[in-house]
Structures are given as structure tokens and as C-alpha cells.
Write an enzyme that holds these catalytic residues in place. Structure first.
Site, PDB file in Angstrom:
ATOM      1  N   ASP A 213       0.930  -1.077  -0.032  1.00 45.95           N
ATOM      2  CA  ASP A 213      -0.023  -0.004   0.158  1.00 45.95           C
ATOM      3  C   ASP A 213       0.791   1.311  -0.020  1.00 45.95           C
ATOM      4  OD1 ASP A 213      -2.278   1.404  -0.075  1.00 45.95           O
ATOM      5  OD2 ASP A 213      -2.502   1.284   2.217  1.00 45.95           O
TER       6      ASP A 213
ATOM      7  N   ASN B 113     -10.413  -2.978  -7.008  1.00 47.17           N
ATOM      8  CA  ASN B 113      -9.703  -1.989  -7.638  1.00 47.17           C
ATOM      9  C   ASN B 113     -10.099  -1.556  -9.025  1.00 47.17           C
ATOM     10  OD1 ASN B 113      -6.484  -2.988  -6.230  1.00 47.17           O
ATOM     11  ND2 ASN B 113      -8.063  -1.431  -5.556  1.00 47.17           N
TER      12      ASN B 113
END
Length: 244
Positions: free
Chosen positions: A16, A64
Site C-alpha cells: 500500500d 480496484n
């Protein structure tokens, strides 16, 4: 606690912070993704040197797809760039590539490159570099339940015969055998959540969080987390005799 209990065989990482890394440097998000891609190679080699057997990286989630189209298109091209650039290094280091996720939903070019990467490294016997790509854990568990339900419906399985181990076998990590569940999960960027990642497999995993964004997370950070993990007291729901 035996030393064997604290061996780190399967490491999972939620990579991340690529976007935040780029924003801090006043660069477009795709630059962060590109730097994050290069860091995959560095961390893979570092994990290999540490003797880790399986490295699972959360590369693209089923959620996503909701990102801007331009960003999704760039992310879909990253496997092409990564394997074109780093396949010789992976082969030299005996790394075996595995991609888990709903691969048939990928663009054709992306699908072909990930299949080729798995095919070219299938006989390698070193670290398994396992990308979770177009992956979501709730969907994975749902798929496993449907498979088992189909077996019950066909008469090849009785509901009372279902075990936790059988469910694990029907998940995407089932082919890793005794290494199918991560020993340690690391998430970078300071966020402290697991984001629909390996929900079943993380039941007794140790969790760790780095404040660094993924492109800045280096081999020294990795070694520090691995060393810290080795000193943890893994109880697996049991009582620690030293606390009684």
C-alpha cells in the site's frame, strides 16, 4: 515455544502507498505504481535470501476496478512490464511465479503474460512469488463454498464430511500445502486493515504495519519485521504457560 514454531515460511504483504508516495513528490500516481513494481523485485530477492518459502503480494483487488480507467489500464500493464524486465532475474534466483485471482477476467495481454510467467517458472524450486491479482477473499471463499456445494449435490461429498482443512484445500492457496496460511502479514503505508485479503488464511497469522509507503519499504525494513516476528509468542488460541 520451539524455534520451529517461529520459522517464517509464508509472508504476505499488502503493498500500500504507491499513490501517496507519488503525491508527496508531486508526481502522477502511475509513477508511484512504477516505483512500487520495481520494489517487488527488490523485496522478492530479499525474501529469498531470508529463506522465505512463499511470498504473497496483494497486487490488484477485485474492488480496484472502480479506480479511474487510466489508472486501471496502467495497473493491467504492470505485469507485462514487470515480467519483461525481471524474468531473467527470477529465473537466475530459481523463483517460481504463481498468480492467484480471477485471471479469466483480465485483458488478453495481461492474461497471456501471467500465464507465460507461470509456465516459464513452473520447474523452479525456490521461493514461490505469489501475486494476488484480481483477487478478493470473500469471493474466493464464496467460490470454495459453491464448489463444495456442487460436490454435495452430485453425491460425491456429504455435508458432515466437510472439514476446515477441506475448505482450505479449495481456496486459491490450497496448492501451497503446509505453507498455505501466512505466518506474517505486513501492510505498508500506515493503514491498519486487511482489505478483503486472505480472510480465511489469516486466522492465526501475525500482523505488522509499516509507516513507510511501499516504494520506500526496503530489505532492511523487511529483515527488521522478520526478526521481530521470530521473537513473538504465537499462541494459536492457547494459553501461554508463562502467563499462568
Amino acid at each position: 515455544m520451539s524455534k520451529k514454531d517461529n520459522e517464517l515460511n509464508h509472508l504476505a504483504i499488502i503493498m500500500d502507498g504507491n499513490g501517496r508516495w507519488a503525491k508527496k513528490r508531486h508526481k502522477p500516481r502511475f509513477v508511484g505504481h512504477r516505483e512500487g513494481m520495481d520494489n517487488v523485485e527488490r523485496i522478492t530477492l530479499a525474501a529469498n535470501q531470508l529463506g522465505i518459502k512463499v511470498l504473497t503480494l496483494y497486487a490488484f483487488s477485485t474492488e480496484n476496478w472502480a479506480r479511474p480507467k487510466e489508472e486501471v489500464a496502467y495497473l493491467m500493464n504492470l505485469p507485462v512490464r514487470f515480467f519483461d524486465k525481471y524474468m531473467p532475474t527470477l529465473m537466475e534466483n530459481n523463483v517460481k511465479v504463481n498468480i492467484m485471482g480471477y485471471l479469466d477476467e483480465l485483458p488478453e495481454k495481461t492474461y497471456k503474460i501471467v500465464q507465460r510467467a507461470m509456465s516459464e517458472t513452473v520447474n523452479n524450486t525456490g521461493l514461490i512469488l505469489n501475486f494476488a491479482f484480481n483477487y478478493g477473499s470473500r469471493r474466493e471463499i464464496t467460490s470454495a463454498v459453491k464448489e463444495l456445494g456442487g460436490m454435495i449435490e452430485s453425491g460425491s461429498l456429504k455435508s458432515e464430511e466437510i472439514t476446515e482443512s477441506m475448505i482450505s484445500d479449495h481456496l486459491m492457496t490450497g496448492n501451497f500445502g503446509k505453507y498455505r496460511d501466512p505466518d506474517l502479514l505486513i501492510r505498508t503505508s500506515g493503514e491498519q486493515r486487511i482489505s478483503n485479503f486472505l480472510l480465511w488464511q489469516l486466522a492465526y497469522s501475525e500482523l505488522a504495519f509499516s509507516e513507510k509507503n511501499w516504494p520506500d519499504f526496503d530489505k532492511d525494513d523487511l529483515k527488521e519485521f522478520v526478526d521481530e516476528y521470530k521473537h513473538r509468542n504465537r499462541r494459536f488460541g492457547k494459553v501461554d504457560e508463562s502467563d499462568s
